[in-house]
Design a protein around this motif. Structure first.
Motif, PDB file in Angstrom:
ATOM      1  N   MET A  37      -5.047  15.579  -5.410  1.00  0.00           N
ATOM      2  CA  MET A  37      -5.564  16.833  -4.873  1.00  0.00           C
ATOM      3  C   MET A  37      -5.977  17.761  -6.007  1.00  0.00           C
ATOM      4  O   MET A  37      -5.515  17.623  -7.136  1.00  0.00           O
ATOM      5  N   PRO A  38      -6.868  18.714  -5.705  1.00  0.00           N
ATOM      6  CA  PRO A  38      -7.205  19.713  -6.719  1.00  0.00           C
ATOM      7  C   PRO A  38      -5.971  20.524  -7.083  1.00  0.00           C
ATOM      8  O   PRO A  38      -5.011  20.581  -6.318  1.00  0.00           O
ATOM      9  N   ILE A  39      -6.037  21.180  -8.199  1.00  0.00           N
ATOM     10  CA  ILE A  39      -4.855  21.840  -8.767  1.00  0.00           C
ATOM     11  C   ILE A  39      -4.604  23.238  -8.235  1.00  0.00           C
ATOM     12  O   ILE A  39      -3.787  23.956  -8.763  1.00  0.00           O
ATOM     13  N   TYR A  40      -5.246  23.648  -7.184  1.00  0.00           N
ATOM     14  CA  TYR A  40      -5.199  25.044  -6.782  1.00  0.00           C
ATOM     15  C   TYR A  40      -3.860  25.524  -6.265  1.00  0.00           C
ATOM     16  O   TYR A  40      -3.638  26.708  -6.137  1.00  0.00           O
ATOM     17  N   ARG A  41      -2.956  24.649  -5.933  1.00  0.00           N
ATOM     18  CA  ARG A  41      -1.618  25.093  -5.526  1.00  0.00           C
ATOM     19  C   ARG A  41      -0.576  24.627  -6.532  1.00  0.00           C
ATOM     20  O   ARG A  41       0.598  24.921  -6.401  1.00  0.00           O
ATOM     21  N   GLN A  71      10.235  -2.664   6.001  1.00  0.00           N
ATOM     22  CA  GLN A  71      10.299  -1.502   6.890  1.00  0.00           C
ATOM     23  C   GLN A  71      10.569  -0.229   6.105  1.00  0.00           C
ATOM     24  O   GLN A  71      10.013   0.830   6.398  1.00  0.00           O
ATOM     25  N   ALA A  72      11.407  -0.319   5.081  1.00  0.00           N
ATOM     26  CA  ALA A  72      11.692   0.845   4.238  1.00  0.00           C
ATOM     27  C   ALA A  72      10.410   1.364   3.597  1.00  0.00           C
ATOM     28  O   ALA A  72      10.143   2.569   3.602  1.00  0.00           O
ATOM     29  N   VAL A  73       9.604   0.446   3.066  1.00  0.00           N
ATOM     30  CA  VAL A  73       8.344   0.844   2.425  1.00  0.00           C
ATOM     31  C   VAL A  73       7.369   1.378   3.462  1.00  0.00           C
ATOM     32  O   VAL A  73       6.693   2.390   3.232  1.00  0.00           O
ATOM     33  N   GLN A  74       7.294   0.747   4.620  1.00  0.00           N
ATOM     34  CA  GLN A  74       6.399   1.237   5.681  1.00  0.00           C
ATOM     35  C   GLN A  74       6.793   2.645   6.119  1.00  0.00           C
ATOM     36  O   GLN A  74       5.926   3.508   6.305  1.00  0.00           O
ATOM     37  N   ASP A  75       8.083   2.894   6.269  1.00  0.00           N
ATOM     38  CA  ASP A  75       8.556   4.229   6.669  1.00  0.00           C
ATOM     39  C   ASP A  75       8.221   5.259   5.595  1.00  0.00           C
ATOM     40  O   ASP A  75       7.769   6.371   5.901  1.00  0.00           O
ATOM     41  N   TYR A  76       8.474   4.898   4.328  1.00  0.00           N
ATOM     42  CA  TYR A  76       8.142   5.795   3.219  1.00  0.00           C
ATOM     43  C   TYR A  76       6.655   6.129   3.232  1.00  0.00           C
ATOM     44  O   TYR A  76       6.255   7.286   3.126  1.00  0.00           O
ATOM     45  N   GLU A  77       5.811   5.096   3.357  1.00  0.00           N
ATOM     46  CA  GLU A  77       4.370   5.310   3.299  1.00  0.00           C
ATOM     47  C   GLU A  77       3.876   6.166   4.461  1.00  0.00           C
ATOM     48  O   GLU A  77       3.005   7.019   4.281  1.00  0.00           O
ATOM     49  N   ALA A  78       4.436   5.974   5.649  1.00  0.00           N
ATOM     50  CA  ALA A  78       4.031   6.785   6.801  1.00  0.00           C
ATOM     51  C   ALA A  78       4.348   8.261   6.550  1.00  0.00           C
ATOM     52  O   ALA A  78       3.503   9.137   6.780  1.00  0.00           O
ATOM     53  N   ASP A  79       5.548   8.541   6.050  1.00  0.00           N
ATOM     54  CA  ASP A  79       5.942   9.916   5.736  1.00  0.00           C
ATOM     55  C   ASP A  79       5.065  10.484   4.621  1.00  0.00           C
ATOM     56  O   ASP A  79       4.569  11.607   4.715  1.00  0.00           O
ATOM     57  N   MET A  80       4.869   9.710   3.568  1.00  0.00           N
ATOM     58  CA  MET A  80       4.106  10.170   2.411  1.00  0.00           C
ATOM     59  C   MET A  80       2.653  10.446   2.782  1.00  0.00           C
ATOM     60  O   MET A  80       2.073  11.434   2.333  1.00  0.00           O
ATOM     61  N   ARG A  81       2.060   9.599   3.608  1.00  0.00           N
ATOM     62  CA  ARG A  81       0.658   9.817   3.991  1.00  0.00           C
ATOM     63  C   ARG A  81       0.497  11.119   4.774  1.00  0.00           C
ATOM     64  O   ARG A  81      -0.425  11.888   4.523  1.00  0.00           O
ATOM     65  N   LEU A  82       1.394  11.365   5.714  1.00  0.00           N
ATOM     66  CA  LEU A  82       1.321  12.598   6.497  1.00  0.00           C
ATOM     67  C   LEU A  82       1.544  13.816   5.606  1.00  0.00           C
ATOM     68  O   LEU A  82       0.757  14.768   5.615  1.00  0.00           O
ATOM     69  N   ARG A  83       2.599  13.791   4.814  1.00  0.00           N
ATOM     70  CA  ARG A  83       2.906  14.909   3.912  1.00  0.00           C
ATOM     71  C   ARG A  83       1.804  15.089   2.881  1.00  0.00           C
ATOM     72  O   ARG A  83       1.389  16.211   2.568  1.00  0.00           O
ATOM     73  N   GLY A  84       1.302  13.981   2.350  1.00  0.00           N
ATOM     74  CA  GLY A  84       0.232  14.044   1.349  1.00  0.00           C
ATOM     75  C   GLY A  84      -1.058  14.608   1.912  1.00  0.00           C
ATOM     76  O   GLY A  84      -1.728  15.414   1.266  1.00  0.00           O
ATOM     77  N   LYS A  85      -1.426  14.213   3.127  1.00  0.00           N
ATOM     78  CA  LYS A  85      -2.650  14.732   3.739  1.00  0.00           C
ATOM     79  C   LYS A  85      -2.544  16.231   3.960  1.00  0.00           C
ATOM     80  O   LYS A  85      -3.483  16.971   3.679  1.00  0.00           O
ATOM     81  N   SER A  91      -4.364  22.403  -0.311  1.00  0.00           N
ATOM     82  CA  SER A  91      -4.909  22.602  -1.648  1.00  0.00           C
ATOM     83  C   SER A  91      -6.430  22.784  -1.593  1.00  0.00           C
ATOM     84  O   SER A  91      -6.994  23.613  -2.306  1.00  0.00           O
ATOM     85  N   HIS A  92      -7.078  22.020  -0.734  1.00  0.00           N
ATOM     86  CA  HIS A  92      -8.532  22.154  -0.554  1.00  0.00           C
ATOM     87  C   HIS A  92      -8.875  23.569  -0.082  1.00  0.00           C
ATOM     88  O   HIS A  92      -9.788  24.199  -0.605  1.00  0.00           O
TER      89      HIS A  92
END
Length: 118
Positions: A37-41, A71-85, A91-92
């Motif tokens: 993401m851009p650095i604005y925040r 399943q652990a990795v899938q759960d992590y990725e699902a959380d990370m994708r939502l939080r990351g988006k 930031s945008h």
């Protein structure tokens, strides 16, 4: 500005977390490699740290036999994708707000740069 002034274009890149092949849970991405993401925040390092902590907790659950490693990795990725988006979107918007020169002098936290409406 003089006519011969060189103006460089800065191309900021946003990359909301998208699905990728994690090779059945073997490859994991965190932080800016997963959601740039851009650095604005100024919160990229925070997200990398949070990603690492959540991934460690997920892998501990797998090591404790509560879930499979996949399943652990899938759960992590699902959380990370939502939080990351969400973080990339905020930031945008912060980037757009920082460059809204019609409003920059009159509203928000950067109003001291110009004349405030009273």
């Amino acid at each position: 500005m003089p006519k011969d002034t060189v103006v460089n274009y800065v191309n900021l890149v946003e990359w909301p977390a998208v699905a990728w092949d994690n090779w059945d849970g073997v490859a994991k991405l965190t932080g800016d490699s997963a959601h740039c993401m851009p650095i604005y925040r100024d919160e990229g390092v925070n997200h990398g740290t949070i990603d690492g902590c959540i991934l460690a907790d997920a892998l501990k659950s797998a090591a404790d036999g509560l879930v499979t490693p996949q399943q652990a990795v899938q759960d992590y990725e699902a959380d990370m994708r939502l939080r990351g988006k969400e973080a990339v979107d905020v930031s945008h918007q912060a980037c757009l707000d920082a460059h809204d020169y019609r409003e920059i002098n009159t509203v928000g936290s950067i109003a001291p740069l110009g004349k405030k409406n009273v």
